[in-house]
Scaffold this active site. Structure first.
Site, PDB file in Angstrom:
ATOM      1  CG  ASN A   9      -1.724   1.234   1.387  1.00  0.00           C
ATOM      2  OD1 ASN A   9      -1.832   2.030   0.449  1.00  0.00           O
ATOM      3  ND2 ASN A   9      -2.311   1.441   2.557  1.00  0.00           N
ATOM      4  CE  LYS A  11       0.202   3.482   4.810  1.00  0.00           C
ATOM      5  NZ  LYS A  11      -0.072   3.633   6.221  1.00  0.00           N
ATOM      6  CG  HIS A  96      -5.892   1.670   4.976  1.00  0.00           C
ATOM      7  ND1 HIS A  96      -5.467   2.675   5.802  1.00  0.00           N
ATOM      8  CD2 HIS A  96      -4.839   0.818   4.839  1.00  0.00           C
ATOM      9  CE1 HIS A  96      -4.207   2.447   6.148  1.00  0.00           C
ATOM     10  NE2 HIS A  96      -3.802   1.324   5.578  1.00  0.00           N
ATOM     11  CD  GLU A  98      -3.170   5.411   6.619  1.00  0.00           C
ATOM     12  OE1 GLU A  98      -3.105   5.456   5.386  1.00  0.00           O
ATOM     13  OE2 GLU A  98      -2.291   4.872   7.332  1.00  0.00           O
ATOM     14  CD  GLU A 168      -3.616  -2.725   7.305  1.00  0.00           C
ATOM     15  OE1 GLU A 168      -2.479  -2.893   6.882  1.00  0.00           O
ATOM     16  OE2 GLU A 168      -4.314  -1.764   6.981  1.00  0.00           O
ATOM     17  N   GLY A 174       2.042   2.460  10.618  1.00  0.00           N
ATOM     18  CA  GLY A 174       2.921   3.611  10.417  1.00  0.00           C
ATOM     19  C   GLY A 174       3.583   4.113  11.683  1.00  0.00           C
ATOM     20  CB  SER A 214       5.042  -1.221  12.086  1.00  0.00           C
ATOM     21  OG  SER A 214       4.558   0.105  12.237  1.00  0.00           O
TER      22      SER A 214
HETATM   23  C1  PEP Z   1      -0.867   0.046   5.792  1.00  0.00           C
HETATM   24  O1  PEP Z   1      -0.874   1.125   5.245  1.00  0.00           O
HETATM   25  O2  PEP Z   1      -1.772  -0.750   5.527  1.00  0.00           O
HETATM   26  C2  PEP Z   1       0.201  -0.272   6.731  1.00  0.00           C
HETATM   27  C3  PEP Z   1       0.158  -1.418   7.352  1.00  0.00           C
HETATM   28  O3  PEP Z   1       1.199   0.662   6.899  1.00  0.00           O
HETATM   29  P1  PEP Z   1       2.629   0.434   7.618  1.00  0.00           P
HETATM   30  O4  PEP Z   1       3.174  -0.871   7.090  1.00  0.00           O
HETATM   31  O5  PEP Z   1       3.449   1.609   7.225  1.00  0.00           O
HETATM   32  O6  PEP Z   1       2.362   0.350   9.086  1.00  0.00           O
END
Ligand code: PEP
Length: 256
Positions: A9, A11, A96, A98, A168, A174, A214
């Site tokens: 992803n 983003k 997601h 976000e 997640e 992040g 992460s």
């Molecule tokens: C994501 O955007 O779905 C995500 C898991 O981000 P990150 O790996 O940066 O935590």
């Protein structure tokens, strides 16, 4: 045996040149692994066409980060499922964190998006996960259950076969704070049992559940070694082709 599935992803990152380069690098670095692992990259909407072109005939999948549920019309700024299909998208990330927590998407909206995406022939990556205060209050399971029950409302088992679930935890996205492998496994198992209750055991054994939050080249192997972790949805680390390729390799090794 569930084939591992790693999604990148991107983003709201890259520019036109960097997106094309990253796609080419990922395609080249994971070329030998795509029989063992499904891999998709999800660039910003505006780079989908050029990334598709850069991927060429490689078996790398293309996904979008969002979609709208209406087919067409007066929905300024939105993108439809058929537009994504038209550009060669296979997958679409829906729900997601976000979008849930920054943009304010509800479980009901996410449900409409899942239905529209499946009906259009897209494969949704359906994201769920709890906030840190929900985890601290012992509400992880109930929050994730509600997101899944409301997100999948009215979706038959045949249609649900198009879906990958991504667990997640919001506090891990992040932040550099990865869930421990056991924390991930516990929620993944709970999700699989929920899917068995909502649908049936056979489908629960088939559905792929990714972990996201992460995940990186250093922790991919241990996360993927958990029995109910079938893949990773990767944000930051998917922007570095070497790291992303290392994670794909770790997934292939962990599930051989
Ligand atoms: C994501 O955007 O779905 C995500 C898991 O981000 P990150 O790996 O940066 O935590």
């Amino acid at each position: 045996m569930r084939k591992p599935f790693i999604g990148g992803n991107w983003k709201m990152n890259t520019d036109s040149k960097a997106a094309v380069q990253l796609a080419k690098d990922v395609a080249q670095k994971c070329a030998g692994l795509l029989d063992k692992v499904d891999v998709s990259v999800c660039p910003p909407f505006v780079y989908l066409a050029s990334v598709k072109n850069a991927i060429g005939s490689a078996k790398l999948g293309l996904g979008a980060q969002n979609v709208y549920f209406e087919a067409k019309g007066a929905f300024t700024g939105e993108i439809s499922c058929s537009m994504l299909k038209d550009l060669g998208c296979k997958d679409v990330i829906i729900g997601h964190s976000e979008r849930r927590h920054v943009i304010g998407e509800s479980n009901e909206l996410i449900n409409k998006k899942l239905i529209a995406a499946i009906d259009a022939g897209l494969l949704p990556i359906f994201c769920v996960g709890e906030l840190i205060e929900e985890r601290k209050a012992g509400k992880t399971d109930s929050v994730v259950k509600e997101q899944i029950q409301k997100g999948l409302a009215g979706i038959t088992v045949e249609k649900a076969k198009a879906i990958t679930i991504a667990y997640e935890p919001v506090w891990a996205i992040g932040t550099g704070l990865t869930a421990t492998p056991q924390q991930a496994q516990d929620v993944h198992l709970m999700i699989r049992q929920l899917i068995a209750d909502m649908y049936n055991k056979e489908f629960a054994a088939q559905i792929r559940i990714q972990y996201g939050g992460s995940a990186n080249a250093g922790n991919a192997a241990v996360l993927m070694s958990q029995p109910d972790v079938d893949g990773l949805l990767v944000g930051g680390a998917s922007l570095k082709a070497d790291d992303f390729a290392a994670m794909i390799k770790a997934a292939a090794e962990a599930k051989k």
